[in-house]
Every structure is written in C-alpha cells, then in structure tokens.
Design a protein around this motif. Structure first.
Motif, PDB file in Angstrom:
ATOM      1  N   TYR A  46      33.826 -37.303  -0.475  1.00 48.66           N
ATOM      2  CA  TYR A  46      33.015 -36.870   0.308  1.00 48.66           C
ATOM      3  C   TYR A  46      33.963 -36.839   1.703  1.00 48.66           C
ATOM      4  N   PRO A  47      34.033 -35.967   2.669  1.00 51.40           N
ATOM      5  CA  PRO A  47      33.336 -34.555   2.379  1.00 51.40           C
ATOM      6  C   PRO A  47      34.156 -33.689   1.250  1.00 51.40           C
ATOM      7  N   ARG A 104      27.412 -29.361   0.632  1.00 54.18           N
ATOM      8  CA  ARG A 104      26.959 -29.031   2.208  1.00 54.18           C
ATOM      9  C   ARG A 104      26.690 -30.473   2.796  1.00 54.18           C
ATOM     10  N   ASP A 105      26.566 -31.618   1.934  1.00 59.65           N
ATOM     11  CA  ASP A 105      26.140 -32.742   2.676  1.00 59.65           C
ATOM     12  C   ASP A 105      27.375 -33.790   2.987  1.00 59.65           C
ATOM     13  N   CYS A 106      27.075 -34.737   3.528  1.00 58.03           N
ATOM     14  CA  CYS A 106      28.140 -35.884   3.840  1.00 58.03           C
ATOM     15  C   CYS A 106      29.419 -35.612   4.497  1.00 58.03           C
ATOM     16  N   LYS A 107      29.043 -34.603   5.520  1.00 52.72           N
ATOM     17  CA  LYS A 107      30.236 -34.082   5.996  1.00 52.72           C
ATOM     18  C   LYS A 107      30.978 -35.036   6.942  1.00 52.72           C
ATOM     19  N   ASP A 108      30.351 -36.238   7.362  1.00 46.84           N
ATOM     20  CA  ASP A 108      30.751 -37.131   8.293  1.00 46.84           C
ATOM     21  C   ASP A 108      31.377 -38.362   7.493  1.00 46.84           C
TER      22      ASP A 108
END
Length: 593
Positions: free
Chosen positions: A148-149, A154-158
């Motif tokens: 991740y990412p 689309r989740d966990c971009k940070d």
C-alpha cells in the motif's frame, strides 16, 4: 477512514483461487465491460463456485441451486443472476475477479484498438492452473510484493507499507524486546496481531508499535477477570485505532483469516495452543535475509508496471538465494535430520552439499522432504502412548472447536489416526506442510488428501467437513478418480480408500456403494466410508488393546477394510453405514479385546 489489512485485499478464501481462475479462463480475451462482468458472475453460479442467497428467486431456481445432481445451463445461471436484481450488478463480477488480479493470476490489459481492457491470463495464472506452481507459492510470491499504496487499489493512498514484510518485522521486533527484558520470546498473540499487525500504515512505525504492544500486554497481565480485560481492550482499541473502520470488531474478525493466509508462506507458525503467532525458527536464515534487504516500504509503480511485477513469479529477488545462504539453510536442515535420526535410533545420513546455487535449491527441497518423512516416523512413535491416543480422540471429537480451520484440522488428525493404527511403511499427507510438520492448508485438487503405503497393499484417505448434498457433489467422483489413479500407479497390490466425514450423505454412500458393489470405470473399487465417530471408536479400541499388550498390524486393518467392502449381506446403500459400524465392533472383539 483508515482500513485494517484484510485477507479480502487479495482473497479471503485463497482455496477458491483455483476454481475462480478456471472460470475466468472461460472469459479470457473478452472486453472487461459490464456485460462480461455479469457473464463471469453467472458462470461462477453455473459452475457452482458461487451460490447466491434465495431472496427474490423462484422455487424452481432454488431447486436448481440446491440440486447438485442437476447440470445447470448458462441460461439458467444467468436467469438466477438477473433475478437477484442487484444494485450495480456488474460489480459482482468485478468483485469476484479482483482477487485474481491482485494475486497476479489475471491481468486486465488495455487494448488500444477498442480503448477497453481485456481479460488476460498471466503466465503465473497458467502455471497455477496446470500445477506447475502451487497455491502456497502463488501466495508467497504475491505477499512479498503486495503493498500500500498500489495502482490496483483506490484505498490506502497515504500508506507506505508492505504488509507481509512488516508483519515479520513487527513480530521480530517484539521478540527482540522480550529477550532484552529477560522474557521468553513467543511472538504475538492473536489479539495483539489483530490490533497492532493489521493496523500498520507505515513501515517507519513498526518499532513504536512493538513498544506499544508490550505496554498493552503488560497492562492486560495486571487485570484479573475476563470482564476487566474485555473492557480494557475495547477502550484501548477504540482510542488507539480511532481512525480505523470498526476497530474493535474488525481486529478480531480479520485476524484469523489473515493468519491462515500467512501460514501458507511457511514463514510463521502457531504456538501456545493456537494463541500465538511467531516466526518460523526453521526459516531463520530466510527471514533474516529478507528483513535485512527489504525495509517494508512501498515502491513507486505505474499501473502497468505493477501488474507486470505481481504477475511475474520471479520478479522479487530472494536475498537468501546465494551460495552462502543456501549452504547455511541446507546445513540447518541436515542438523535437524540428524537430530531426528538420533531420536529414532537411526544411523546419521551423510550428505554432500551441492556446489551451485541452483543445485542447492533442489537439494534443500529434497532435504525438507526427508525431514518431513522423519517427522512422520517420530509422530508415529510419539502416538504409541495411550495419552497421545486420547489427544487424537479428543481432537477428532471436537474438530470444529480447534484453533485451526476445521477442514485443515480434520486432515491433520485423520493423518495422525492413520499413524496410530498400525505398522505402515509411510503415511504421506499431500497437504502443504510447514517446517513444523503442521498442515498449512488442505491438500490440492487432483490428488488424494493422504497416501499410505504398506507391505502388501496401498491406501488413500480422503476427508471432508461437508455433510449435505454438496458432499456428494464435491467428493463423489473425485474420490473414486483419485483411488483409480492410485490403483493404476500401484497395480501390483490391492488398494483401498478410507473416506472420513462428520456424517455421510445418502448420495455419497450410494455413489461409493455402486463402485464397490459393481464398478467404477469398468472395475470394482474398495472404498470404506467412515464417520468421524466410527474412526474415534476404532482409536478407542486400539488404545484399549495396547493397554492389554495387543498391537494392531496392517494385516488386522486390511481385514477390517475387506469386511467393510464385502457387501453380500448389504441389500442397498442405505444399510451400509450401520453394517460398517457392526463390522468395527466385530473386528474390535476379534483383533483387540
């Protein structure tokens, strides 16, 4: 809202990967549009790999779903799918294919001619389907690279983490701190795993999490009642993981699934009666090398580069595949082999280490197989003790309440029962085994669960936790086919099959009865269907016999199998199970009591 790392990010039930991939092959090269997505989900229904709920279905549609004898057409499956009237119906197909893409088995490749993605089977997917790469290898390869990412989520971009690598790092950090405190290093509890491992967002927070985990452990130790511990846990989790979705609930629900998933890598093992997750000590060299070379940080990828990366089985360079490290691994395994041989009163085997890395990798695989054989012999010796037989009886009687998945537990304890019974030359489970000789998953499709070799005959053993009509659908033909393959491979001896389940469905019994009484593919078979209770009765009898100095032999067991498949006095399949129960009691009086 932050997300805990969950097995659903890849595949909640990894054993479904093979069946879902077989179905995906039917839509290969199609444009991945809404219609194809609905076709894929309909095919999963047709192939009986997905069963929708009954709501909104007609009585006839429910009958089709529940009648596993019925060969469903695509049109009927599509009608069932359409009748559900899902909101965003194509999403069902996208959700089903998504884990295959994340595992690198399928790729959605952009076709510039039509400006759409097409479904493509990756090379790894093809290797998996034909058995060149096992499920545990697919999972290990994927977990080494999953991060991740990533462009597929689309989740966990940070986030900035490789969940698997940082799981290993956190457990190692906790063990190091425990050793420094003068405490026994024992990994992390399942509760701690759910709270601290699954919430890692950044590789740089691992050391701080290890410190916080031990603070949490110390605080829990001071509490004296379960009510106090539960109240403390709830308050702590809600505060510590306040930014995560439903932390008190999900930290528990996700933990068991992801731990089973990680067990497939063989880099972690379960200890403390199933309550603690630790690093596999027999993979010390590999784990140390991994953690020295990979800090657990995410790497930058374009979408196309990431897809290619996760679908390339050899894309992650294993840092321990050097001549020096491989020699150390091989030396450690040889040391274990010698220790086991000494325990068994055998002369120490002599091995000469290979001189190239590639040959050493092959030698290590061979040495691990030899170690597993010796572990099996040691297991057989250990379970000669009456108390250990009681342990097996208790486990089989309570198979649904053990710390491992029931299907895996049944394979394990039926295998131990086979070790207890008699003087087999070799009991060979086909389930992937950890270095601790514990199954990490059920046996793969296409082979018997367990193969047994005796002087004068052979035996395969198949087990299932299924009890309804799906028992017949999933086990009937495969069991007979596996036995026939075994018979063909060993034509010089008579061969038997033991089939073990909590209860035996009428359709299953009838199918096996026909094969025993008449034929399967032109020749009679010798299949003995046992319930778990009948197997337990056998073990109790063997235990009682040992108390009186009676040792059961392979010839004794062969006599029982022959009695169970001699059907002259069995008018039809409905009377067979009661007949087998009587034969067990007759056999116990004759051979044991």
């Amino acid at each position: 809202m932050d997300l805990l790392w969950s097995a659903s990010t890849t595949m909640r039930n990894p054993e479904r990967a093979y069946s879902f991939l077989k179905t995906a092959r039917e839509i290969e090269n199609r444009i991945w549009d809404n219609e194809t997505q609905m076709i894929y989900q309909s095919l999963l229904i047709k192939n009986r790999y997905y069963k929708p709920t009954k709501q909104k279905l007609s009585q006839r549609q429910i009958e089709i779903l529940e009648d596993l004898h019925y060969e469903m057409s695509y049109e009927e499956a599509r009608d069932i799918f359409d009748s559900k009237a899902y909101v965003d119906a194509p999403m069902r197909g996208r959700t089903s294919l998504d884990p295959l893409e994340k595992l690198g088995l399928v790729s959605l490749e952009y076709d510039r001619g039509v400006h759409e993605n097409r479904v493509r089977m990756t090379e790894l997917g093809r290797q998996f389907l034909v058995g060149e790469v096992a499920l545990e290898e697919v999972v290990f390869s994927n977990l080494l690279k999953f991060q991740y990412p990533n462009p597929l989520s689309r989740d966990c971009k940070d986030y900035n983490t490789k969940p698997f690598i940082n799981t290993l790092r956190l457990i190692q950090a906790v063990n190091t701190l425990c050793t420094a405190r003068g405490e026994k290093a024992k990994g992390v509890s399942k509760d701690e795993f759910g709270i601290f491992v699954l919430s890692i967002k950044d590789y740089r927070e691992v050391d701080a999490k290890a410190q916080k985990l031990l603070w949490y452990r110390d605080a829990m130790r001071k509490l004296t009642t379960e009510e106090e511990r539960e109240a403390f846990r709830t308050d702590f989790v809600e505060d510590y993981l306040s930014g995560f979705a439903e932390p008190a609930k999900n930290t528990r629900e996700y933990a068991d699934n992801i731990i089973r998933y990680l067990r497939l890598t063989k880099y972690i093992y379960i200890r403390g009666g199933g309550y603690y997750v630790d690093l596999e000590p027999r993979r010390r060299v590999e784990i140390d090398a991994l953690l020295e070379s990979d800090d657990g940080s995410a790497k930058a990828f374009s979408a196309e580069a990431y897809k290619q990366y996760i679908s390339d089985y050899k894309a992650y360079t294993l840092p321990f595949e050097t001549l020096e490290k491989l020699s150390e691994i091989a030396g450690d395994i040889i040391g274990e082999i010698h220790l086991l041989e000494n325990m068994l009163g055998k002369a120490a085997s002599v091995y000469q280490l290979e001189e190239s890395a590639e040959k050493l990798k092959t030698q290590i695989a061979y040495l691990r197989t030899e170690r597993t054989k010796l572990q099996g012999l040691k297991l057989k010796e250990d379970y000669r003790q009456a108390a250990r037989i009681d342990e097996a009886v208790h486990a089989l009687t309570n198979i649904r309440s053990l710390h491992m998945k029931p299907s895996i537990a049944l394979e394990k304890w039926v295998g131990i029962a086979l070790h207890i019974m008699d003087d087999a030359l070799l009991i060979k489970p086909n389930a992937p085994m950890g270095d601790d000789n514990e199954p990490v998953f059920t046996a793969p499709a296409g082979v018997p669960d367990i193969e047994c070799f005796y002087e004068g005959f052979g035996l395969v053993c198949e087990v299932t936790m299924l009890t309804g009509r799906d028992q017949w659908f999933n086990e009937g033909q495969p069991v007979m086919r596996h036995l026939r393959d075994f018979e063909d491979a060993h034509p010089e001896t008579p061969d038997y099959c033991i089939f073990v389940a909590p209860s035996l469905h009428a359709d299953t019994l009838n199918t096996f009865w026909m094969a025993v009484k008449y034929e399967y593919q032109g020749k009679k078979q010798k299949i003995v269907p046992f319930t778990i209770s009948q197997l337990v009765s056998l073990l109790k009898g063997i235990r009682e016999g040992r108390e009186h100095g009676k040792k059961v032999t392979k010839d004794d067991m062969m006599a029982l199998y022959e009695a169970c498949v001699s059907l002259e006095d069995v008018p039809d399949s409905t009377k067979w199970n009661a007949y087998i129960t009587r034969q067990i009691e007759v056999w116990k009086k004759r051979c044991i009591l």
